[in-house]
Design an enzyme around this catalytic site. Structure first.
Site, PDB file in Angstrom:
ATOM      1  N   CYS A   2       0.816  -1.141   0.024  1.00  0.00           N
ATOM      2  CA  CYS A   2      -0.061   0.020  -0.016  1.00  0.00           C
ATOM      3  C   CYS A   2       0.859   1.285   0.065  1.00  0.00           C
ATOM      4  CB  CYS A   2      -0.797  -0.071   1.252  1.00  0.00           C
ATOM      5  SG  CYS A   2      -1.572  -1.644   1.619  1.00  0.00           S
ATOM      6  N   ARG A  27       1.522   1.478  -5.967  1.00  0.00           N
ATOM      7  CA  ARG A  27       1.781   0.326  -4.878  1.00  0.00           C
ATOM      8  C   ARG A  27       0.458  -0.399  -4.554  1.00  0.00           C
ATOM      9  NH1 ARG A  27       6.695   1.815  -1.691  1.00  0.00           N
ATOM     10  NH2 ARG A  27       6.043   0.533  -0.106  1.00  0.00           N
ATOM     11  N   TRP A  73      -3.923  -2.037  -1.227  1.00  0.00           N
ATOM     12  CA  TRP A  73      -3.773  -3.179  -1.718  1.00  0.00           C
ATOM     13  C   TRP A  73      -4.148  -4.269  -0.617  1.00  0.00           C
ATOM     14  CZ3 TRP A  73      -1.660  -8.011  -1.231  1.00  0.00           C
ATOM     15  CH2 TRP A  73      -1.811  -8.776  -2.416  1.00  0.00           C
ATOM     16  N   ASN A  99       0.626   0.082   6.512  1.00  0.00           N
ATOM     17  CA  ASN A  99       1.184  -0.759   5.623  1.00  0.00           C
ATOM     18  C   ASN A  99       1.717  -1.980   6.351  1.00  0.00           C
ATOM     19  OD1 ASN A  99       0.392   0.740   3.364  1.00  0.00           O
ATOM     20  ND2 ASN A  99       2.746   1.188   3.045  1.00  0.00           N
ATOM     21  N   GLY A 100       1.378  -3.231   5.674  1.00  0.00           N
ATOM     22  CA  GLY A 100       1.947  -4.665   6.329  1.00  0.00           C
ATOM     23  C   GLY A 100       0.746  -5.338   7.015  1.00  0.00           C
ATOM     24  N   GLU A 484      10.186 -14.262 -19.109  1.00  0.00           N
ATOM     25  CA  GLU A 484       9.984 -12.797 -18.875  1.00  0.00           C
ATOM     26  C   GLU A 484       8.703 -12.322 -19.939  1.00  0.00           C
ATOM     27  OE1 GLU A 484       9.983 -10.832 -16.730  1.00  0.00           O
ATOM     28  OE2 GLU A 484       9.858  -8.970 -17.538  1.00  0.00           O
ATOM     29  N   LYS A 488       5.230 -10.612 -18.973  1.00  0.00           N
ATOM     30  CA  LYS A 488       4.865  -9.319 -19.308  1.00  0.00           C
ATOM     31  C   LYS A 488       3.377  -9.653 -20.063  1.00  0.00           C
ATOM     32  CE  LYS A 488       6.687  -7.290 -17.454  1.00  0.00           C
ATOM     33  NZ  LYS A 488       7.975  -7.932 -16.660  1.00  0.00           N
ATOM     34  N   GLU A 491       0.394 -10.517 -17.175  1.00  0.00           N
ATOM     35  CA  GLU A 491       0.218  -9.552 -16.005  1.00  0.00           C
ATOM     36  C   GLU A 491      -0.211  -8.329 -16.707  1.00  0.00           C
ATOM     37  OE1 GLU A 491       3.680  -8.024 -13.792  1.00  0.00           O
ATOM     38  OE2 GLU A 491       4.992  -8.232 -15.501  1.00  0.00           O
ATOM     39  N   HIS A 507       7.646 -32.251 -24.643  1.00  0.00           N
ATOM     40  CA  HIS A 507       7.192 -33.053 -23.442  1.00  0.00           C
ATOM     41  C   HIS A 507       6.059 -32.657 -22.846  1.00  0.00           C
ATOM     42  CE1 HIS A 507      11.224 -35.007 -23.617  1.00  0.00           C
ATOM     43  NE2 HIS A 507      11.678 -33.834 -23.936  1.00  0.00           N
ATOM     44  N   LYS A 606       3.110  -2.729  -7.004  1.00  0.00           N
ATOM     45  CA  LYS A 606       4.388  -2.757  -7.496  1.00  0.00           C
ATOM     46  C   LYS A 606       5.423  -3.451  -6.650  1.00  0.00           C
ATOM     47  CE  LYS A 606       7.699  -1.267 -10.068  1.00  0.00           C
ATOM     48  NZ  LYS A 606       7.817  -2.043 -11.350  1.00  0.00           N
TER      49      LYS A 606
END
Ligand code: M6R
Length: 611
Positions: A2, A27, A73, A99-100, A484, A488, A491, A507, A606
């Site tokens: 957050c 964030r 968040w 936050n946390g 990667e 990208k 997300e 496979h 983020k």
């Protein structure tokens, strides 16, 4: 995850809070709120973006010179108006942003309930507000003591700022495991979870350490440890410019950050890689270099995109420095009982420097006696402070939630480290070294060339924007690039994408291939080229749509592929730095065409400061 912002001084707090929340929205962005003190504490909070909060406040009178703000968040309780921060205690004495996670909140809540305390929200933060108030009303001499006593009963992580209505001339802030920065102005202070909301007002900042409790009036800051021991605040100068945290004319931060890569890699090189010199200077590693050179094994710990950079690091260290490497997800590493020997070196990679799992893995590695190094972007964040030594990437602030320039700068640092070690071990001859450095220095301009050809990528994106799945394939250095690229795409555009080592395709994943399946193949010229050509043929034989990243002038894959994105030729050890660029752009354009919120994808934040 957050964002926290707070102000105390002579200015109107609200514009500073709203502006700060907009800067911090990357964030967390499921709800936002502010609280302003002006004879009484007013709280406005709303589900949604900061813009929704602004609309909700409208023209209401929220004047006042002391205030706190939060963008959330969600962890405890769904994103809605009630669960949004700030939270006020039952009798209105304490208002808090946090936050946390308070891990023992459920037990504390039951206990407080048994004492007659009632709650409005489902959050752990409201429990903390009420715990402080309960202790205060039971006779703590002042708000600070009540906060200290409450925090001593809490298990978990916090970065928090509190207003007490009985002592409205001050803010109380505390940090444990969740960052807090204080901006020092002229008879005013700014607080935030990172420096982005502060930089336009002051460049003098104090980073709180774990356990610090700060009591702040407009003209005084008192800093103490959790054991109530006075601390002398250490003021540092921020070296970010306001321009770095604006979009600078681009439609999105992500696009700006993709286009910034030639510059950010140059900044990562600056003062470190010189053509006229036979050494790479990594000042932050100077003292630990002998141990690094002697390392019997390197363990790389990271999450997400940083983990992908770590995988490129594995190839680099093994190729150039002949050191065995294991790359670990920080979240897995910390919950195992990993074997770490005294000759092992652990490298933690993180853009934000605040990722909770990476921090916990660092702690574990340190407890086991390892030398722990950091590769980090955010100066002053927790990871550089928790590691024994390290290297900053100097990518500049990365605001888009999808990591782009941080990845290429991390790979740049890993390459510098691997070359330095290889050279010290006399594994790289003078002429190979000169060739490597020459090629390394050309990377920024080669990226520039790829960026200039972005139209071709945009045109291809138009054709694939409605896909529901896709496969990304690569081998060697290009396998992490495939991972990667897939990350990208998924997300930011919400298209399901899987990255695979190309040879693994037969496979299992090959069963997915039909004429509707886009297969992105990263197939530039290196020692695996012939092999990946065969993999491309296997896809072609099953009518898959092939989008290939190839070396300029390639004719073989061009004949088989539906689309090719050309990149300039380079030494294969640097190929990840170039080949990832078209994939970043491809995802970006697809996401924009699908109408997705590129900079703030759903459910993400983020920096992931919860476990
Ligand atoms: O700040 P960090 O590098 O430690 O973050 C790790 C991941 O959360 C991050 O790389 C994430 O995967 C990216 N946002 C993906 O683009």
């Amino acid at each position: 995850m957050c964002g926290i912002v707070a102000y105390i001084g002579e200015r109107q707090a609200l514009p500073i809070l709203i502006n700060g929340l907009k800067r911090l929205e990357y964030r967390g962005y499921d709800s936002a709120g502010v609280s302003i003190w002006n004879k009484k504490t007013k709280v406005y909070k709303r589900k949604g973006k900061v813009a929704d909060l602004e609309a909700f406040i409208g023209n209401d009178d929220l004047t006042g010179n002391i205030g706190i703000g939060h963008t959330r968040w969600a962890t405890h309780g769904e994103p809605n108006d009630v669960n949004a921060h700030p939270h006020m205690s039952m009798n209105g004495k304490f208002t808090i942003i946090h936050n946390g996670i308070i891990e023992n909140y459920s037990r504390l809540r039951d206990k407080l309930t048994s004492f007659g305390v009632t709650f409005k929200s489902e959050t752990d933060t409201e429990v903390l507000a009420n715990l402080i108030e309960y202790i205060y009303e039971k006779g703590a001499v002042d708000a600070e003591l009540a906060v200290r006593l409450a925090l001593s009963k809490v298990i978990g992580a916090y970065g928090l700022v509190i207003i007490c209505s009985d002592e409205p001339d001050k803010l109380i802030a505390a940090r444990k495991g969740s960052p807090l920065v204080i901006g020092v102005g002229n008879e005013e202070y700014f607080l935030a979870s990172d420096a982005t909301p502060i930089v336009e007002y002051t460049k003098s900042v104090i980073y709180l350490n774990d356990g610090d409790v700060a009591v702040i009036t407009k003209d005084q800051l008192t800093l103490k440890t959790d054991h109530n021991k006075s601390q002398t605040p250490i003021i540092q100068e921020l070296n970010i410019d306001i321009g770095e945290i604006d979009k600078g004319g681009y439609e999105h931060f992500m696009l700006k950050e993709i286009f910034e890569q030639p510059r950010s890699i140059n900044d990562t090189f600056r003062g470190r890689v010189k053509t006229e010199n036979d050494k790479i200077h990594l000042g932050g590693l100077y003292e630990v270099m002998p141990k690094l050179i002697e390392a019997k094994r390197i363990l790389i710990i990271a999450c997400g995109t940083s983990w992908h950079a770590g995988l490129v690091g594995e190839y680099l260290f093994e190729d150039l420095a002949r050191i065995p490497v294991e790359v670990e997800y920080a979240s897995e590493f910390r919950y195992r009982n990993p074997i770490i020997n005294k000759d092992d070196v652990v490298i933690a990679i993180s853009q934000s420097g605040e990722t909770a799992d990476t921090l916990a893995a660092i702690q574990l590695a340190k407890e086991k006696g390892a030398l722990v190094l950091g590769i980090c972007n955010v100066v002053g964040s927790s990871i550089p402070r928790e590691t024994h030594a390290g290297v900053y990437t100097h990518a500049g602030p990365e605001i888009g939630v999808a990591s782009t320039k941080a990845f290429t700068c991390q790979v740049t640092v890993l390459a510098m480290m691997a070359i330095t070690i290889g050279r010290s071990k006399e594994l790289i001859s003078d002429s190979s070294y000169q060739n490597l450095i020459k090629e390394f220095n050309l990377i920024p301009e080669k990226i520039e060339e790829i960026l200039q050809n972005s139209l071709i990528i945009k045109e291809a994106a138009e054709l694939y924007k409605d896909s529901t799945n896709s496969l990304y394939l690569g081998r060697g250095y290009l396998f992490p690039v495939a991972l990667e690229g897939a990350l990208k795409l998924k997300e930011i555009s919400y298209i399901h994408a899987e990255g695979y080592p190309a040879a693994e395709m037969k496979h299992g994943p090959i069963a997915l291939i039909d004429e509707k399946m886009p297969v992105v193949v990263v197939a530039t010229k290196d020692s695996s080229y012939e092999k990946i050509v065969s993999n491309v043929q296997e896809v072609k034989a099953r009518n898959g749509k092939i989008i290939a990243v190839v070396t300029k002038g390639d004719t073989v894959i061009r004949k088989m592929a539906d689309h090719v994105f050309e990149i300039p030729e380079t030494n294969p050890v640097f190929s990840a730095l170039l080949s990832v660029i078209p994939l970043q752009l491809f995802s970006y354009y697809i996401a924009v065409m699908r109408g997705c919120n590129v900079d703030q994808p759903r459910n993400l934040a983020k920096s992931v400061t919860v476990e």
